[in-house]
Design an enzyme around this catalytic site. Structure first.
Site, PDB file in Angstrom:
ATOM      1  N   THR B  11      40.475  33.205  38.523  1.00  0.00           N
ATOM      2  CA  THR B  11      41.621  33.861  39.149  1.00  0.00           C
ATOM      3  C   THR B  11      41.132  34.721  40.307  1.00  0.00           C
ATOM      4  OG1 THR B  11      42.459  34.091  36.925  1.00  0.00           O
ATOM      5  CG2 THR B  11      43.634  35.273  38.645  1.00  0.00           C
ATOM      6  N   VAL B  12      41.599  34.457  41.490  1.00  0.00           N
ATOM      7  CA  VAL B  12      41.209  35.307  42.602  1.00  0.00           C
ATOM      8  C   VAL B  12      42.395  36.061  43.164  1.00  0.00           C
ATOM      9  CG1 VAL B  12      39.128  34.102  43.284  1.00  0.00           C
ATOM     10  CG2 VAL B  12      41.335  33.317  44.128  1.00  0.00           C
TER      11      VAL B  12
END
Lengths: 255, 236
Positions: B11-12
């Protein structure tokens, strides 16, 4: 037991010629050496009571607990070897967590005891492990209503209206059969179960004992909880007084 | 290369998010507040999703940031509370312990380069004294305790207001009003907020989260009237 001592009891993976597995039977014997445990399914819930015999005069009250919680709505009472029982309780908790993780809801009692029984049974199949030396009474309350189960060392699982295990199970069963379980409330059952334990308790052999009780009922909000100590004390005292009176009467008859 | 067989993407950036949570420590407990909006980017997607949860009798939690990550945290906490229940030792888990536990969870995830994209506000009372406890953990695992806490947009808008309103002897009843006022200001200023909110109060008597309710707002300023501004005169 004709095959005893002839080598058929050395491993849980050996049948005797009569088709029995002695190791498993010995495991069940170790439950019969333990304090009596009884359970009853009532109209509004389930109650479990365990006679916890003190190993020593110096043992502190509340240690070596024999009733445990595995989920908010499921409680377990243990008769037999306590360390083995704790293993069962841990397994139950693990399974309850796993079920919640996968299905996002609390585990139904039926599913939990099924998994516990499978786990217990696995330990009766191999020579390199020892069977559980304990029976577990499981009380649950879910969509299916109040339920009482017992898992035995053999892996046998049954659902009961009332059941007893441990030292005085025969005597306790006879007492339980007299109860009208369909009409009894849990509060009344606390008195009745205390009476059962007090009556079957052998005070010549085991002096000190503690009465441990849990319930899962309407009164406890369908959650597993200890029966309040005052209630247990009250029930035990009433039962003991009654027993004393009866004993006195018997003595009078003898005289 | 990116997306190659050996690489793995975490997850960025968050997708489904909640905006600010605010909290105020009071003399007799703690108050948390948050609106009930969960946005998908700038789209107001779920308008009645609770962003506050009651953890135990002595502790509440609010989140801002990614909703799915919060759901994960929530189930972790529920599991924790069940094992706490099974312990049956009559020793309630302190809010400080829950705060520290969450800090460990967040910091561990961050060190795997896969953070849980949230800021969490923990409010509670110390069961023995009834003293309030207010703490924060963010996605990096940063954690601290403070008398007033706000996340997201609230850091800019609500925090100064909370600082102004704070007194060491402020009561939960007063704090509740302050929090409500802050939520109102946030609703006026924060485009990712909504006027439906929840407030959670934790006192010695227990933790309680209100049902979602609507804030009273007023828009009858002169400048808001149609035709009051030059640009209102359409050229089309």
């Amino acid at each position: 037991m004709t095959s005893i001592g002839t080598g058929y009891d050395l491993s849980s993976s050996t049948f005797s010629p009569e088709g029995r597995v002695f190791q498993t039977e010995y495991a069940m014997k170790s439950v019969e050496n333990s304090g009596t445990a009884v359970g009853a399914r009532c109209s509004d819930g389930v109650v479990i009571a365990v006679e916890k015999v003190y190993h020593s005069r110096m043992m502190m009250k509340g240690s070596l607990r024999r009733v445990h919680f595995v989920e908010k709505h499921i409680g377990v009472g243990i008769a037999g070897l306590l360390p083995d029982g704790r293993q069962m309780v841990s397994k139950c908790r693990e399974e309850a967590t796993q079920y919640r993780e996968v299905y996002g809801e609390p585990v139904p009692g039926r599913v939990l005891v099924d998994r516990l029984a499978r786990f217990t049974h696995l330990y009766t199949l191999y020579w390199h492990v020892r069977s559980f030396g304990c029976s577990a009474l499981v009380a649950a309350y879910d969509a299916e209503g109040p339920q009482l189960y017992m898992v035995e060392p053999s892996g046998m699982l049954m659902r009961y209206n009332a059941c007893a295990t441990g030292k005085a199970k025969q005597q306790a069963k006879t007492e339980l059969e007299k109860l009208k379980l369909g009409e009894l409330t849990c509060r009344e059952a606390v008195t009745e179960l205390a009476k059962t334990i007090v009556n079957v308790h052998d005070s010549t052999k085991d002096k000190l004992y503690e009465l441990e009780m849990l319930w899962v009922c309407e009164e406890s909000g369908r959650t597993a909880q200890f029966v309040p100590q005052e209630l247990i004390d009250e029930a035990r005292k009433a039962a003991e007084d009654e027993k004393d009176r009866e004993d006195d009467d018997d003595d009078m008859d003898d005289a | 290369m990116f997306g190659g067989q050996d690489s793995k993407q975490h997850t960025v950036q968050p997708y489904v998010t909640g905006t600010s949570v605010i909290g105020l420590k009071c003399a007799d407990g703690v108050v948390l507040g948050a609106d009930t909006l969960v946005s998908y980017g700038s789209l107001a997607k779920n308008r009645k999703t609770s962003r506050l949860m009651t953890v135990s009798n002595h502790c509440s939690l609010g989140f801002s940031g990614e909703y799915s990550d919060f759901q994960e945290i929530k189930s972790t906490l529920e599991e924790l509370m069940i094992s706490e229940y099974c312990m049956a030792d009559n020793i309630p888990m302190q809010p400080r312990a829950i705060h520290q536990y969450l800090a460990r969870v967040m910091y561990e995830a961050r060190n795997k380069q896969d953070p849980l994209y949230n800021q969490l506000v923990i409010g509670g009372v110390l069961p023995a004294t009834g003293e309030g406890y207010l703490g924060l953990v963010d996605l990096l695992g940063t954690n601290y305790e403070s008398e007033m806490i706000a996340t997201g947009y609230g850091t800019y808008i609500a925090l100064p207001l909370l600082r102004k309103a704070y007194r060491p002897d402020i009561t939960v009843a007063e704090g509740r009003k302050v929090i409500e006022d802050c939520l109102r200001v946030l609703y006026y200023r924060d485009a990712r907020s909504i006027d439906t909110v929840q407030i959670s109060t934790v006192t010695k008597e227990g933790a309680e989260t209100t049902e979602p309710f609507k804030l009273e707002t007023s828009w009858d300023f002169k400048k808001f009237k149609a035709g009051s501004r030059l640009i209102d005169e359409s050229t089309w």
